[in-house]
Design a protein around this motif. Structure first.
Motif, PDB file in Angstrom:
ATOM      1  N   GLN A   1       0.849  -1.184   0.000  1.00 60.31           N
ATOM      2  CA  GLN A   1       0.000   0.000   0.000  1.00 60.31           C
ATOM      3  C   GLN A   1       0.883   1.231   0.000  1.00 60.31           C
ATOM      4  OE1 GLN A   1      -2.294   1.023   3.475  1.00 60.31           O
ATOM      5  NE2 GLN A   1      -3.588   2.423   2.336  1.00 60.31           N
ATOM      6  N   ASP A   2       0.693   2.055  -0.998  1.00 53.62           N
ATOM      7  CA  ASP A   2       1.410   3.319  -1.105  1.00 53.62           C
ATOM      8  C   ASP A   2       0.415   4.467  -0.948  1.00 53.62           C
ATOM      9  OD1 ASP A   2       2.901   1.409  -3.530  1.00 53.62           O
ATOM     10  OD2 ASP A   2       4.051   2.201  -1.833  1.00 53.62           O
ATOM     11  N   PRO A   3       0.888   5.620  -0.503  1.00 52.38           N
ATOM     12  CA  PRO A   3      -0.032   6.747  -0.266  1.00 52.38           C
ATOM     13  C   PRO A   3      -0.865   7.057  -1.497  1.00 52.38           C
ATOM     14  CG  PRO A   3       2.129   7.232   0.638  1.00 52.38           C
ATOM     15  CD  PRO A   3       2.275   5.955  -0.131  1.00 52.38           C
ATOM     16  N   GLY A   4      -2.190   7.132  -1.291  1.00 53.99           N
ATOM     17  CA  GLY A   4      -3.079   7.488  -2.388  1.00 53.99           C
ATOM     18  C   GLY A   4      -3.240   6.420  -3.457  1.00 53.99           C
ATOM     19  N   MET A   5      -2.738   5.195  -3.193  1.00 48.93           N
ATOM     20  CA  MET A   5      -2.748   4.171  -4.250  1.00 48.93           C
ATOM     21  C   MET A   5      -3.624   2.977  -3.936  1.00 48.93           C
ATOM     22  SD  MET A   5      -0.944   5.035  -6.833  1.00 48.93           S
ATOM     23  CE  MET A   5      -0.599   3.473  -7.623  1.00 48.93           C
ATOM     24  N   GLY A   6      -4.179   2.895  -2.739  1.00 50.69           N
ATOM     25  CA  GLY A   6      -4.903   1.686  -2.408  1.00 50.69           C
ATOM     26  C   GLY A   6      -3.926   0.527  -2.221  1.00 50.69           C
ATOM     27  N   LEU A   7      -4.431  -0.689  -2.236  1.00 50.82           N
ATOM     28  CA  LEU A   7      -3.592  -1.881  -2.088  1.00 50.82           C
ATOM     29  C   LEU A   7      -3.410  -2.536  -3.448  1.00 50.82           C
ATOM     30  CD1 LEU A   7      -5.308  -1.622   0.757  1.00 50.82           C
ATOM     31  CD2 LEU A   7      -4.190  -3.800   1.196  1.00 50.82           C
ATOM     32  N   ARG A   8      -2.187  -2.945  -3.730  1.00 45.05           N
ATOM     33  CA  ARG A   8      -1.898  -3.609  -4.992  1.00 45.05           C
ATOM     34  C   ARG A   8      -1.290  -4.973  -4.725  1.00 45.05           C
ATOM     35  NH1 ARG A   8       1.712   0.475  -8.272  1.00 45.05           N
ATOM     36  NH2 ARG A   8       2.554   0.854  -6.189  1.00 45.05           N
TER      37      ARG A   8
ATOM     38  N   ASP B   1      -4.678   1.792 -15.973  1.00 46.91           N
ATOM     39  CA  ASP B   1      -6.128   1.823 -16.087  1.00 46.91           C
ATOM     40  C   ASP B   1      -6.727   1.300 -14.783  1.00 46.91           C
ATOM     41  OD1 ASP B   1      -8.657   0.001 -17.846  1.00 46.91           O
ATOM     42  OD2 ASP B   1      -8.678   2.029 -17.048  1.00 46.91           O
ATOM     43  N   GLN B   2      -7.422   2.184 -14.076  1.00 41.53           N
ATOM     44  CA  GLN B   2      -7.938   1.825 -12.770  1.00 41.53           C
ATOM     45  C   GLN B   2      -9.258   1.096 -12.940  1.00 41.53           C
ATOM     46  OE1 GLN B   2      -8.056   5.325 -10.340  1.00 41.53           O
ATOM     47  NE2 GLN B   2      -8.472   4.167  -8.501  1.00 41.53           N
ATOM     48  N   GLN B   3      -9.338  -0.134 -12.485  1.00 35.45           N
ATOM     49  CA  GLN B   3     -10.554  -0.924 -12.663  1.00 35.45           C
ATOM     50  C   GLN B   3     -11.577  -0.690 -11.557  1.00 35.45           C
ATOM     51  OE1 GLN B   3     -10.094  -5.021 -14.244  1.00 35.45           O
ATOM     52  NE2 GLN B   3      -7.932  -4.742 -13.729  1.00 35.45           N
ATOM     53  N   VAL B   4     -11.120  -0.221 -10.406  1.00 35.90           N
ATOM     54  CA  VAL B   4     -12.018   0.090  -9.293  1.00 35.90           C
ATOM     55  C   VAL B   4     -11.722   1.519  -8.860  1.00 35.90           C
ATOM     56  CG1 VAL B   4     -12.709  -0.498  -6.943  1.00 35.90           C
ATOM     57  CG2 VAL B   4     -12.093  -2.316  -8.560  1.00 35.90           C
ATOM     58  N   LYS B   5     -12.751   2.361  -8.896  1.00 35.96           N
ATOM     59  CA  LYS B   5     -12.535   3.774  -8.631  1.00 35.96           C
ATOM     60  C   LYS B   5     -13.383   4.262  -7.471  1.00 35.96           C
ATOM     61  CE  LYS B   5     -11.564   4.908 -13.463  1.00 35.96           C
ATOM     62  NZ  LYS B   5     -11.975   5.718 -14.635  1.00 35.96           N
ATOM     63  N   GLN B   6     -12.738   4.940  -6.544  1.00 37.49           N
ATOM     64  CA  GLN B   6     -13.443   5.660  -5.492  1.00 37.49           C
ATOM     65  C   GLN B   6     -13.104   7.124  -5.722  1.00 37.49           C
ATOM     66  OE1 GLN B   6     -11.873   2.545  -2.406  1.00 37.49           O
ATOM     67  NE2 GLN B   6     -13.508   3.702  -1.413  1.00 37.49           N
ATOM     68  N   ASN B   7     -14.036   7.862  -6.235  1.00 38.73           N
ATOM     69  CA  ASN B   7     -13.752   9.210  -6.710  1.00 38.73           C
ATOM     70  C   ASN B   7     -13.705  10.266  -5.618  1.00 38.73           C
ATOM     71  OD1 ASN B   7     -13.441   8.567  -9.464  1.00 38.73           O
ATOM     72  ND2 ASN B   7     -15.658   8.395  -9.672  1.00 38.73           N
ATOM     73  N   SER B   8     -14.165   9.905  -4.419  1.00 39.26           N
ATOM     74  CA  SER B   8     -14.123  10.877  -3.321  1.00 39.26           C
ATOM     75  C   SER B   8     -12.997  10.488  -2.365  1.00 39.26           C
ATOM     76  CB  SER B   8     -15.454  10.895  -2.574  1.00 39.26           C
ATOM     77  OG  SER B   8     -16.500  11.288  -3.406  1.00 39.26           O
ATOM     78  N   PRO B   9     -11.915  11.260  -2.326  1.00 41.34           N
ATOM     79  CA  PRO B   9     -10.822  10.919  -1.400  1.00 41.34           C
ATOM     80  C   PRO B   9     -11.230  11.080   0.060  1.00 41.34           C
ATOM     81  CG  PRO B   9     -10.090  12.471  -3.075  1.00 41.34           C
ATOM     82  CD  PRO B   9     -11.573  12.388  -3.182  1.00 41.34           C
ATOM     83  N   SER B  10     -12.186  11.971   0.323  1.00 44.05           N
ATOM     84  CA  SER B  10     -12.578  12.197   1.710  1.00 44.05           C
ATOM     85  C   SER B  10     -14.049  12.557   1.790  1.00 44.05           C
ATOM     86  CB  SER B  10     -11.719  13.295   2.342  1.00 44.05           C
ATOM     87  OG  SER B  10     -11.912  14.512   1.665  1.00 44.05           O
TER      88      SER B  10
ATOM     89  N   CYS C   1     -13.036   0.062  -1.230  1.00 43.56           N
ATOM     90  CA  CYS C   1     -13.891  -0.792  -2.034  1.00 43.56           C
ATOM     91  C   CYS C   1     -12.981  -1.794  -2.748  1.00 43.56           C
ATOM     92  CB  CYS C   1     -14.630   0.094  -3.038  1.00 43.56           C
ATOM     93  SG  CYS C   1     -15.527  -0.765  -4.318  1.00 43.56           S
ATOM     94  N   ALA C   2     -13.408  -3.042  -2.840  1.00 46.19           N
ATOM     95  CA  ALA C   2     -12.622  -4.050  -3.542  1.00 46.19           C
ATOM     96  C   ALA C   2     -13.549  -4.920  -4.377  1.00 46.19           C
ATOM     97  CB  ALA C   2     -11.839  -4.910  -2.557  1.00 46.19           C
ATOM     98  N   ALA C   3     -13.028  -5.378  -5.496  1.00 44.76           N
ATOM     99  CA  ALA C   3     -13.783  -6.261  -6.368  1.00 44.76           C
ATOM    100  C   ALA C   3     -12.945  -7.492  -6.654  1.00 44.76           C
ATOM    101  CB  ALA C   3     -14.127  -5.544  -7.668  1.00 44.76           C
ATOM    102  N   SER C   4     -13.595  -8.633  -6.798  1.00 48.05           N
ATOM    103  CA  SER C   4     -12.825  -9.855  -7.008  1.00 48.05           C
ATOM    104  C   SER C   4     -13.381 -10.679  -8.149  1.00 48.05           C
ATOM    105  CB  SER C   4     -12.774 -10.686  -5.736  1.00 48.05           C
ATOM    106  OG  SER C   4     -13.962 -11.407  -5.547  1.00 48.05           O
ATOM    107  N   ALA C   5     -12.479 -11.446  -8.699  1.00 46.15           N
ATOM    108  CA  ALA C   5     -12.841 -12.404  -9.730  1.00 46.15           C
ATOM    109  C   ALA C   5     -12.008 -13.652  -9.495  1.00 46.15           C
ATOM    110  CB  ALA C   5     -12.576 -11.823 -11.113  1.00 46.15           C
TER     111      ALA C   5
ATOM    112  N   GLN D   1      -8.541 -12.886  -6.772  1.00 40.99           N
ATOM    113  CA  GLN D   1      -7.687 -11.714  -6.745  1.00 40.99           C
ATOM    114  C   GLN D   1      -8.554 -10.503  -6.474  1.00 40.99           C
ATOM    115  OE1 GLN D   1      -4.601 -11.156  -9.651  1.00 40.99           O
ATOM    116  NE2 GLN D   1      -4.795 -13.246 -10.393  1.00 40.99           N
ATOM    117  N   LEU D   2      -8.184  -9.755  -5.441  1.00 36.13           N
ATOM    118  CA  LEU D   2      -8.913  -8.535  -5.114  1.00 36.13           C
ATOM    119  C   LEU D   2      -8.259  -7.346  -5.796  1.00 36.13           C
ATOM    120  CD1 LEU D   2      -9.696  -8.781  -1.280  1.00 36.13           C
ATOM    121  CD2 LEU D   2     -11.136  -9.378  -3.223  1.00 36.13           C
ATOM    122  N   THR D   3      -9.087  -6.493  -6.384  1.00 34.29           N
ATOM    123  CA  THR D   3      -8.630  -5.224  -6.936  1.00 34.29           C
ATOM    124  C   THR D   3      -9.253  -4.120  -6.095  1.00 34.29           C
ATOM    125  OG1 THR D   3      -8.515  -6.153  -9.158  1.00 34.29           O
ATOM    126  CG2 THR D   3      -8.540  -3.758  -8.975  1.00 34.29           C
TER     127      THR D   3
END
Lengths: 109, 115
Positions: A37-44, B1-10, B90-94, B102-104
């Motif tokens: 996990q990196d800042p602003g990146m979520g978990l990869r 390319d971000q497959q899961v997006k949370q557009n509100s940081p706070s 938020c996480a999505a899996s397949a 695998q969670l994204t």
């Protein structure tokens, strides 16, 4: 029942040094995972292991190796650490619902 | 390319009011969706999940809604409490070919509940 445990909690390395992050789970899960996990990146996802004896690359595997020692333990190795590997590393186990350890905060100078 | 997006940081919400956290995804192969809560210096903890065959799942104060046609899910927290202040992922899996999931993850939304 400890769930997922990780050691160490903190580590500082110099560029080029190597180290192994340890992870163990006591939930009898077949699948285990390593994330960063990196800042602003979520978990990869770095690497995962679907079962004992198997490992596969995730989204960001470069610079890392893993070993699934047995069903309980899954280790992550940095052979030659780089500053870009400064991150918080999380181990997880489970299937569709994954359970995470407390993390290892790694700094590479 | 971000497959899961949370557009509100706070997000800031008054105690007792509803918190709504949103998440969008692009990959139609995702069939299971999860929300995780994370406090500083701790690992993420599983909060609630929903299968793609459902459109709603409820657990106490937490409800997740899934709109498959819009590829959108949301987490509702009612009523919000100060202890809910955390980062929500938020996480999505397949299911992968190796028989593992695998969670994204999205980048997270920091929720602050103001007393």
């Amino acid at each position: 029942n400890a769930g997922v445990t990780q050691t160490p909690k903190f580590q500082v390395l110099k560029t080029g040094q190597s180290m192994t992050l340890q992870c163990a789970q006591d939930m009898n899960h077949n699948s285990m995972y390593w994330y960063r996990q990196d800042p602003g990146m979520g978990l990869r996802l770095i690497y995962y292991s679907a079962s004992e004896g198997t490992t596969d690359k995730g989204e960001v595997p470069n610079g890392y190796n893993v070993s699934r020692l047995n069903k309980r333990e899954f280790s992550l190795r940095l052979e030659s650490a780089a500053p870009s590997q400064t991150s918080v590393y999380f181990c997880a186990s489970g299937l569709s619902e994954q359970f995470f350890g407390p993390g290892t905060r790694l700094t590479v100078l | 390319d971000q497959q899961v997006k949370q557009n509100s940081p706070s997000l800031r919400v008054q105690e007792g009011r509803i918190s709504i956290l949103n998440c969008d995804y692009t990959n139609s192969m995702f069939d299971y969706f999860l929300w995780y809560k994370k406090y500083p210096a701790e690992g993420p903890t599983f909060l609630i999940s929903i299968s793609s065959i459902k459109d709603k799942n409820e657990d106490g104060r937490f409800t997740v809604f899934l709109n498959k046609s819009a590829k959108h899910l949301s987490l509702h927290i009612v009523p919000s409490q100060p202890g809910d202040s955390a980062v929500y992922f938020c996480a999505a899996s397949a299911l992968s070919g190796a028989g593992s999931y695998q969670l994204t993850f999205g980048k997270g939304t920091k929720l602050s509940v103001i007393p």
